[in-house]
Design a protein around this motif. Structure first.
Motif, PDB file in Angstrom:
ATOM      1  N   TRP A   1       0.840  -1.194   0.000  1.00  0.00           N
ATOM      2  CA  TRP A   1       0.000   0.000   0.000  1.00  0.00           C
ATOM      3  C   TRP A   1       0.882   1.255   0.000  1.00  0.00           C
ATOM      4  CZ3 TRP A   1      -5.175   0.083  -0.666  1.00  0.00           C
ATOM      5  CH2 TRP A   1      -5.811   1.321  -0.507  1.00  0.00           C
ATOM      6  N   ASP A   2       0.671   2.096  -1.007  1.00  0.00           N
ATOM      7  CA  ASP A   2       1.441   3.335  -1.208  1.00  0.00           C
ATOM      8  C   ASP A   2       2.870   3.092  -1.662  1.00  0.00           C
ATOM      9  OD1 ASP A   2      -0.529   5.202  -0.851  1.00  0.00           O
ATOM     10  OD2 ASP A   2      -0.077   5.600   1.255  1.00  0.00           O
ATOM     11  N   TYR A   3       3.215   1.861  -2.027  1.00  0.00           N
ATOM     12  CA  TYR A   3       4.550   1.577  -2.576  1.00  0.00           C
ATOM     13  C   TYR A   3       4.673   2.301  -3.907  1.00  0.00           C
ATOM     14  CZ  TYR A   3       8.489  -1.242  -4.303  1.00  0.00           C
ATOM     15  OH  TYR A   3       9.698  -1.671  -4.801  1.00  0.00           O
ATOM     16  N   ALA A   4       5.761   3.037  -4.114  1.00  0.00           N
ATOM     17  CA  ALA A   4       5.890   3.872  -5.306  1.00  0.00           C
ATOM     18  C   ALA A   4       7.316   3.834  -5.859  1.00  0.00           C
ATOM     19  CB  ALA A   4       5.476   5.302  -4.997  1.00  0.00           C
ATOM     20  N   PRO A   5       7.739   2.715  -6.437  1.00  0.00           N
ATOM     21  CA  PRO A   5       9.060   2.656  -7.061  1.00  0.00           C
ATOM     22  C   PRO A   5       9.065   3.425  -8.379  1.00  0.00           C
ATOM     23  CG  PRO A   5       7.872   0.645  -7.498  1.00  0.00           C
ATOM     24  CD  PRO A   5       7.003   1.452  -6.578  1.00  0.00           C
ATOM     25  N   SER A   6      10.233   3.560  -8.971  1.00  0.00           N
ATOM     26  CA  SER A   6      10.373   4.366 -10.192  1.00  0.00           C
ATOM     27  C   SER A   6       9.593   3.803 -11.361  1.00  0.00           C
ATOM     28  CB  SER A   6      11.857   4.472 -10.562  1.00  0.00           C
ATOM     29  OG  SER A   6      12.412   3.185 -10.787  1.00  0.00           O
ATOM     30  N   PHE A   7       9.404   2.469 -11.403  1.00  0.00           N
ATOM     31  CA  PHE A   7       8.742   1.891 -12.576  1.00  0.00           C
ATOM     32  C   PHE A   7       7.220   1.936 -12.482  1.00  0.00           C
ATOM     33  CE2 PHE A   7       9.677  -1.640  -9.658  1.00  0.00           C
ATOM     34  CZ  PHE A   7       8.417  -2.179  -9.487  1.00  0.00           C
ATOM     35  N   GLY A   8       6.660   2.157 -11.310  1.00  0.00           N
ATOM     36  CA  GLY A   8       5.210   2.159 -11.152  1.00  0.00           C
ATOM     37  C   GLY A   8       4.594   3.466 -11.619  1.00  0.00           C
ATOM     38  N   ARG A   9       3.303   3.445 -11.891  1.00  0.00           N
ATOM     39  CA  ARG A   9       2.587   4.660 -12.257  1.00  0.00           C
ATOM     40  C   ARG A   9       1.688   5.050 -11.090  1.00  0.00           C
ATOM     41  NH1 ARG A   9       0.143   4.834 -18.105  1.00  0.00           N
ATOM     42  NH2 ARG A   9       2.388   4.878 -18.450  1.00  0.00           N
ATOM     43  N   GLY A  10       2.206   5.924 -10.235  1.00  0.00           N
ATOM     44  CA  GLY A  10       1.478   6.285  -9.032  1.00  0.00           C
ATOM     45  C   GLY A  10       1.666   5.237  -7.959  1.00  0.00           C
ATOM     46  N   PRO A  11       1.274   5.538  -6.723  1.00  0.00           N
ATOM     47  CA  PRO A  11       1.434   4.573  -5.631  1.00  0.00           C
ATOM     48  C   PRO A  11       0.525   3.371  -5.808  1.00  0.00           C
ATOM     49  CG  PRO A  11       0.157   6.463  -4.907  1.00  0.00           C
ATOM     50  CD  PRO A  11       0.671   6.803  -6.264  1.00  0.00           C
ATOM     51  N   PHE A  12       1.020   2.202  -5.391  1.00  0.00           N
ATOM     52  CA  PHE A  12       0.238   0.962  -5.433  1.00  0.00           C
ATOM     53  C   PHE A  12      -0.836   1.057  -4.350  1.00  0.00           C
ATOM     54  CE2 PHE A  12      -0.529  -3.613  -5.128  1.00  0.00           C
ATOM     55  CZ  PHE A  12      -0.318  -4.048  -6.431  1.00  0.00           C
TER      56      PHE A  12
END
Length: 261
Positions: free
Chosen positions: A58-69
């Motif tokens: 929840w709210d994980y936001a690595p460089s490859f993601g689009r917005g927080p999980f």
């Protein structure tokens, strides 16, 4: 920087690992024809709340993601293999479902993944799932003090090669403990005798994942879901382990499953 864990800290991670393993078992039992992915997400979300655990996603936001999980579990179907966003999809006969879960309890994290086949299982899908399980067992077996990180990677790759699968090197396993992702990165392909020396107290998530006919990946427009580039089926098996003087200890295995990887 790698933080070596004490025996007491490893046992705290095992407590978390047992919860993760139980959640994956419950998802596997509920993954039936006609079940929606959102139901599985909500079930795990409620169980996390009841346990007083904390989702690592929840709210994980690595460089490859689009917005927080904004989900608590990754659910990936068929050609999707990693970071699958739970969405309004109803499982069908023969679907291959991977569930990947990481949570923290009292400050200590565990991470695991399991692939199941829904309903009627095609022989080639069974073979793919079993290959990831065998590769995981092979990697665990050599995760011992004095061996090298490359020994783990090479053991995983050897199983893939024996089954005729190629290995993607972009995403693999990792260290973990107080957080979900710590050093070192653990590739699913490598050369034996290379890399850092393994030491007692290291805690690693080993996670071989293979696609049936490619090692190339593509991302969905959501920026999260990773699929095989050619649309072939995928599978993923993961455990959190601790390296101890007595050998590898699997922290995300339920006691009744002690004989299997």
């Amino acid at each position: 920087m790698i933080e070596l864990k004490s025996a007491a800290e490893i046992e705290r991670m095992r407590t978390t690992g047992q919860f993760v393993a139980q959640m994956l078992a419950e998802v596997g039992e509920r993954a039936q024809v006609g079940v929606n992915l959102l139901y599985l997400e909500l079930h795990v979300r409620e169980r996390i709340r009841e346990r007083g655990a904390e989702s690592c996603y929840w709210d994980y936001a690595p460089s490859f993601g689009r917005g927080p999980f904004r989900n608590v579990i990754c659910l990936s179907v068929n050609d999707a293999v990693l970071h699958g966003l739970p969405h309004d999809y109803t499982l069908r006969d023969g679907d291959v479902l991977t569930a990947d879960l990481a949570v923290g309890i009292d400050g200590w994290v565990a991470d695991a993944a399991r692939t199941v086949i829904v309903g009627t299982a095609a022989a080639e899908d069974v073979r793919l799932v079993r290959a990831t399980e065998e590769a995981l067992a092979a990697g665990i077996e050599v995760a011992r003090p004095g061996n090298r990180l490359g020994d783990v990677s090479a053991a995983i790759e050897a199983v893939a090669t024996a089954h005729g699968y190629s290995v993607n090197r972009e995403f693999g396993g990792h260290g973990l403990g107080r957080t979900m992702h710590e050093d070192p990165h653990v590739s699913n392909a490598g050369r034996a005798g290379r890399g850092m020396t393994l030491r007692a107290g290291m805690t690693l998530a080993l996670e071989p994942w293979f696609a049936a006919t490619t090692d190339r990946i593509v991302f969905d427009p959501d920026g999260w879901t990773i699929r095989s580039a050619d649309g072939s089926r995928t599978a993923h098996s993961e455990h959190t382990i601790a390296i101890t003087d007595d050998g590898p200890s699997v922290l995300t295995r339920l006691p009744q499953h002690a004989a299997s990887a």
